[in-house]
Design an enzyme around this catalytic site. Structure first.
Site, PDB file in Angstrom:
ATOM      1  CD  GLN A  81     -13.725  30.775 -42.745  1.00 44.28           C
ATOM      2  OE1 GLN A  81     -12.725  31.305 -42.228  1.00 44.28           O
ATOM      3  NE2 GLN A  81     -13.877  29.488 -42.766  1.00 44.28           N
ATOM      4  CB  SER A  82      -8.578  32.483 -45.207  1.00 42.43           C
ATOM      5  OG  SER A  82      -8.177  33.098 -44.004  1.00 42.43           O
ATOM      6  CB  SER A 123      -5.559  26.849 -50.667  1.00 43.01           C
ATOM      7  OG  SER A 123      -5.062  26.194 -49.529  1.00 43.01           O
ATOM      8  CD  GLU A 125      -5.530  22.846 -45.710  1.00 44.32           C
ATOM      9  OE1 GLU A 125      -6.518  22.205 -45.319  1.00 44.32           O
ATOM     10  OE2 GLU A 125      -4.384  22.601 -45.308  1.00 44.32           O
ATOM     11  CE1 TYR A 147      -9.712  28.653 -47.177  1.00 45.81           C
ATOM     12  CE2 TYR A 147      -8.221  26.773 -47.352  1.00 45.81           C
ATOM     13  CZ  TYR A 147      -8.488  28.114 -47.558  1.00 45.81           C
ATOM     14  OH  TYR A 147      -7.531  28.913 -48.146  1.00 45.81           O
TER      15      TYR A 147
HETATM   16  P1  NAP Z   1      -6.819  36.530 -44.470  1.00 39.96           P
HETATM   17  O1  NAP Z   1      -5.737  37.265 -43.761  1.00 39.96           O
HETATM   18  O2  NAP Z   1      -7.770  35.688 -43.680  1.00 39.96           O
HETATM   19  O3  NAP Z   1      -7.670  37.625 -45.292  1.00 39.96           O
HETATM   20  C1  NAP Z   1      -8.915  37.317 -45.844  1.00 39.96           C
HETATM   21  C2  NAP Z   1      -9.530  38.586 -46.391  1.00 39.96           C
HETATM   22  O4  NAP Z   1     -10.799  38.275 -46.964  1.00 39.96           O
HETATM   23  C3  NAP Z   1      -9.801  39.687 -45.352  1.00 39.96           C
HETATM   24  O5  NAP Z   1      -9.492  40.934 -45.916  1.00 39.96           O
HETATM   25  C4  NAP Z   1     -11.299  39.575 -45.126  1.00 39.96           C
HETATM   26  O6  NAP Z   1     -11.895  40.780 -44.694  1.00 39.96           O
HETATM   27  C5  NAP Z   1     -11.753  39.234 -46.519  1.00 39.96           C
HETATM   28  N1  NAP Z   1     -13.096  38.649 -46.571  1.00 39.96           N
HETATM   29  C6  NAP Z   1     -13.562  37.585 -45.866  1.00 39.96           C
HETATM   30  N2  NAP Z   1     -14.824  37.325 -46.203  1.00 39.96           N
HETATM   31  C7  NAP Z   1     -15.170  38.234 -47.129  1.00 39.96           C
HETATM   32  C8  NAP Z   1     -16.363  38.488 -47.860  1.00 39.96           C
HETATM   33  N3  NAP Z   1     -17.463  37.751 -47.687  1.00 39.96           N
HETATM   34  N4  NAP Z   1     -16.373  39.501 -48.761  1.00 39.96           N
HETATM   35  C9  NAP Z   1     -15.284  40.274 -48.931  1.00 39.96           C
HETATM   36  N5  NAP Z   1     -14.126  40.103 -48.257  1.00 39.96           N
HETATM   37  C10 NAP Z   1     -14.100  39.093 -47.374  1.00 39.96           C
HETATM   38  O7  NAP Z   1      -6.215  35.591 -45.612  1.00 39.96           O
HETATM   39  P2  NAP Z   1      -4.743  35.596 -46.270  1.00 39.96           P
HETATM   40  O8  NAP Z   1      -3.849  34.738 -45.457  1.00 39.96           O
HETATM   41  O9  NAP Z   1      -4.353  36.983 -46.594  1.00 39.96           O
HETATM   42  O10 NAP Z   1      -5.035  34.781 -47.606  1.00 39.96           O
HETATM   43  C11 NAP Z   1      -5.469  35.426 -48.791  1.00 39.96           C
HETATM   44  C12 NAP Z   1      -6.166  34.432 -49.693  1.00 39.96           C
HETATM   45  O11 NAP Z   1      -5.275  33.375 -50.020  1.00 39.96           O
HETATM   46  C13 NAP Z   1      -7.386  33.753 -49.093  1.00 39.96           C
HETATM   47  O12 NAP Z   1      -8.293  33.501 -50.135  1.00 39.96           O
HETATM   48  C14 NAP Z   1      -6.843  32.433 -48.556  1.00 39.96           C
HETATM   49  O13 NAP Z   1      -7.872  31.469 -48.484  1.00 39.96           O
HETATM   50  C15 NAP Z   1      -5.826  32.121 -49.621  1.00 39.96           C
HETATM   51  N6  NAP Z   1      -4.686  31.314 -49.217  1.00 39.96           N
HETATM   52  C16 NAP Z   1      -3.951  31.665 -48.137  1.00 39.96           C
HETATM   53  C17 NAP Z   1      -2.810  30.924 -47.812  1.00 39.96           C
HETATM   54  C18 NAP Z   1      -1.963  31.302 -46.629  1.00 39.96           C
HETATM   55  O14 NAP Z   1      -1.145  30.470 -46.208  1.00 39.96           O
HETATM   56  N7  NAP Z   1      -2.060  32.516 -46.108  1.00 39.96           N
HETATM   57  C19 NAP Z   1      -2.434  29.842 -48.614  1.00 39.96           C
HETATM   58  C20 NAP Z   1      -3.212  29.535 -49.732  1.00 39.96           C
HETATM   59  C21 NAP Z   1      -4.322  30.283 -50.042  1.00 39.96           C
HETATM   60  P3  NAP Z   1     -12.128  41.144 -43.129  1.00 39.96           P
HETATM   61  O15 NAP Z   1     -10.874  41.826 -42.682  1.00 39.96           O
HETATM   62  O16 NAP Z   1     -13.320  42.028 -43.209  1.00 39.96           O
HETATM   63  O17 NAP Z   1     -12.379  39.849 -42.405  1.00 39.96           O
HETATM   64  O1  F7E Z   2      -2.840  25.062 -39.206  1.00 42.16           O
HETATM   65  C1  F7E Z   2      -2.106  22.494 -36.694  1.00 42.16           C
HETATM   66  C2  F7E Z   2      -3.342  22.323 -37.560  1.00 42.16           C
HETATM   67  O2  F7E Z   2      -4.547  26.880 -39.081  1.00 42.16           O
HETATM   68  C3  F7E Z   2      -1.612  24.464 -39.540  1.00 42.16           C
HETATM   69  C4  F7E Z   2      -4.624  28.787 -44.157  1.00 42.16           C
HETATM   70  O3  F7E Z   2      -3.933  29.953 -44.541  1.00 42.16           O
HETATM   71  O4  F7E Z   2      -2.839  27.418 -44.941  1.00 42.16           O
HETATM   72  C5  F7E Z   2      -3.625  27.701 -43.810  1.00 42.16           C
HETATM   73  O5  F7E Z   2      -4.324  26.542 -43.372  1.00 42.16           O
HETATM   74  C6  F7E Z   2      -1.463  23.141 -38.827  1.00 42.16           C
HETATM   75  C7  F7E Z   2      -2.679  22.215 -38.923  1.00 42.16           C
HETATM   76  O6  F7E Z   2      -3.168  26.562 -41.197  1.00 42.16           O
HETATM   77  C8  F7E Z   2      -3.110  24.313 -33.711  1.00 42.16           C
HETATM   78  O7  F7E Z   2      -4.076  21.159 -37.176  1.00 42.16           O
HETATM   79  C9  F7E Z   2      -1.985  22.526 -34.177  1.00 42.16           C
HETATM   80  O8  F7E Z   2      -2.242  20.899 -39.133  1.00 42.16           O
HETATM   81  O9  F7E Z   2      -2.096  27.496 -39.214  1.00 42.16           O
HETATM   82  P1  F7E Z   2      -3.193  26.578 -39.615  1.00 42.16           P
HETATM   83  P2  F7E Z   2      -3.750  25.538 -42.277  1.00 42.16           P
HETATM   84  O10 F7E Z   2      -4.892  24.762 -41.754  1.00 42.16           O
HETATM   85  O11 F7E Z   2      -2.589  24.779 -42.821  1.00 42.16           O
HETATM   86  C10 F7E Z   2      -3.578  26.961 -46.097  1.00 42.16           C
HETATM   87  C11 F7E Z   2      -2.590  26.756 -47.210  1.00 42.16           C
HETATM   88  C12 F7E Z   2      -4.721  27.838 -46.437  1.00 42.16           C
HETATM   89  O12 F7E Z   2      -5.088  27.952 -47.596  1.00 42.16           O
HETATM   90  C13 F7E Z   2      -5.527  28.351 -45.307  1.00 42.16           C
HETATM   91  O13 F7E Z   2      -6.282  29.497 -45.707  1.00 42.16           O
HETATM   92  O14 F7E Z   2      -1.295  23.393 -37.427  1.00 42.16           O
HETATM   93  N1  F7E Z   2      -2.379  23.056 -35.353  1.00 42.16           N
HETATM   94  N2  F7E Z   2      -2.431  23.284 -33.153  1.00 42.16           N
HETATM   95  C14 F7E Z   2      -3.086  24.166 -35.105  1.00 42.16           C
HETATM   96  N3  F7E Z   2      -3.659  25.057 -35.941  1.00 42.16           N
HETATM   97  C15 F7E Z   2      -4.284  26.121 -35.391  1.00 42.16           C
HETATM   98  N4  F7E Z   2      -4.850  27.045 -36.206  1.00 42.16           N
HETATM   99  N5  F7E Z   2      -4.354  26.298 -34.018  1.00 42.16           N
HETATM  100  C16 F7E Z   2      -3.779  25.420 -33.134  1.00 42.16           C
HETATM  101  O15 F7E Z   2      -3.847  25.600 -31.943  1.00 42.16           O
END
Ligand code: NAP
Ligand code: F7E
Length: 318
Positions: A81-82, A123, A125, A147
């Site tokens: 749950q990302s 992450s 985070e 998260y």
């Molecule tokens: P994403 O687009 O939200 O993809 C999350 C994936 O997890 C989706 O395929 C989702 O499936 C699946 N999933 C969610 N709950 C599940 C469950 N209970 N069992 C099995 N699969 C489940 O995330 P992403 O941006 O590709 O990120 C990939 C990973 O890196 C995540 O763990 C995220 O927290 C981490 N991360 C992301 C970032 C970033 O900036 N993108 C940075 C640091 C870490 P559905 O399609 O069915 O929902």
């Molecule tokens: O927010 C601000 C918000 O939701 C970025 C995930 O991939 O990266 C991601 O987490 C910033 C925050 O990403 C809106 O308050 C303003 O300061 O795009 P975000 P995140 O929270 O940084 C990390 C590395 C992960 O691991 C996570 O899975 O933007 N912000 N206005 C907003 N954010 C959202 N979503 N929507 C707004 O309207």
């Protein structure tokens, strides 16, 4: 031929990683939850090349069966749950999937294929209310959301299984990475989607929360390469993956609107519903270790990333 199992195959990173591994000749299995309606948009061009296995991170039976079936050399745990914002609305669910789900996956591997190499999607985070800037592998964690707390658990259980059972388990501490396949809830894609709609006259206003927060944003295509590199080393280890640059949400907004000749101030509305109970004000990563040991370098810079996302969203609505 190597075999990989990817959890989170339908998400942003799962799709880029699957492409990378297929290009390198891997057999790719993807763990996928059953959904009532299709959610294969990100991997539509790869559907015939991936072997899907039905499963859920909360259900260890499904994970053990997936590992038994795929017999993977490498397992990439990208499922979570990302979305940080929703983690306050669903804190227990987030803990179960994003935190305890990692232990379920590690236990499944320990039972069914203990020599498989494991990647955990940690992450930035976890740094939350940062205790030093820039953040590196040794920076203490101070998560600021359910998260972030769940990711800290996932990170340490990965380290613990490596140390307890001598498993090849790595944790990639990835800073924000984006792409045209980013989920629409995240701020970057929310902005670029809105910019396209505003340009085409489908939408007028864009409601945002805190636009002063700063993030170290890179391109997802570059970041999945780092995941793969981590599993190709002699020894398992943890790495920060980042660009080493930080920008405000406002800068992202400015570039996106300017790219299509619009003034953001005429369209952006500050909306309290998108403010978070606790904010991560600044993230800035130090990727020196990854650069030195993995020879990893990001290829796409901030401005290129913003423009790539706006261009793709414009194309989506044409
Ligand atoms: P994403 O687009 O939200 O993809 C999350 C994936 O997890 C989706 O395929 C989702 O499936 C699946 N999933 C969610 N709950 C599940 C469950 N209970 N069992 C099995 N699969 C489940 O995330 P992403 O941006 O590709 O990120 C990939 C990973 O890196 C995540 O763990 C995220 O927290 C981490 N991360 C992301 C970032 C970033 O900036 N993108 C940075 C640091 C870490 P559905 O399609 O069915 O929902
Ligand atoms: O927010 C601000 C918000 O939701 C970025 C995930 O991939 O990266 C991601 O987490 C910033 C925050 O990403 C809106 O308050 C303003 O300061 O795009 P975000 P995140 O929270 O940084 C990390 C590395 C992960 O691991 C996570 O899975 O933007 N912000 N206005 C907003 N954010 C959202 N979503 N929507 C707004 O309207």
């Amino acid at each position: 031929m190597k075999t990989a199992l990817i959890t989170g195959i339908t998400g942003q990173d799962g799709s880029y990683l699957a492409e990378l591994l297929l290009e390198q000749g891997y057999k790719v299995y993807g763990l996928k939850r059953r959904t009532a309606t299709p959610n294969l948009e990100n991997i539509k061009s790869l559907i015939n090349e991936i072997d899907f296995i039905s499963g859920d991170l909360r259900d260890i039976t499904s994970l053990t069966e997936a590992v038994q079936l795929a017999k993977p050399d490498e397992i990439y745990n990208l499922a979570a749950q990302s979305f940080v914002g929703d983690s306050w609305r669903q804190p227990i669910y987030t803990g179960e999937v994003t935190g305890l789900g990692v232990t379920n996956m590690l236990e499944a591997i320990r039972q069914a294929k203990p020599d498989a190499r494991f990647y955990q999607a940690s992450s930035s985070e976890m740094f939350g209310k940062v205790l030093e800037t820039p953040q590196k592998e040794t920076t203490p964690f101070y998560p600021r959301s359910p998260y972030g707390v769940a990711k800290v658990y996932g990170h340490w259980i990965t380290v613990n299984y490596r140390e307890s059972y001598d498993m090849y388990a790595c944790s990639g501490i990835l800073f924000n990475h984006e792409s045209p396949r980013r989920g629409i809830d995240f701020v970057t894609r929310k902005v670029t989607d809105a910019v396209a709609k505003i340009k085409l006259g489908i939408q007028d206003k864009l409601h945002l929360g805190n636009i002063d927060s700063k993030r170290d944003w890179g391109f997802a295509g570059d970041y999945v390469k780092a995941m793969w590199l981590m599993l190709q080393q002699d020894e398992p280890d943890d790495y920060v993956i980042a660009t080493g640059e930080t920008h405000t949400v406002k800068e992202f907004v400015e570039i996106a609107f300017e790219h299509v000749g619009l003034n953001w101030q005429e369209h952006v509305v500050q909306d309290p519903q998108f403010m978070r109970p606790a904010e991560v004000d600044i993230l800035l990563g130090d990727p020196s270790k990854a650069k030195q040991k993995l020879k990893w370098e990001p290829q796409i810079n901030f401005e290129q990333l913003v423009k790539m996302m706006v261009d793709q969203d414009l194309e989506n609505y044409h």
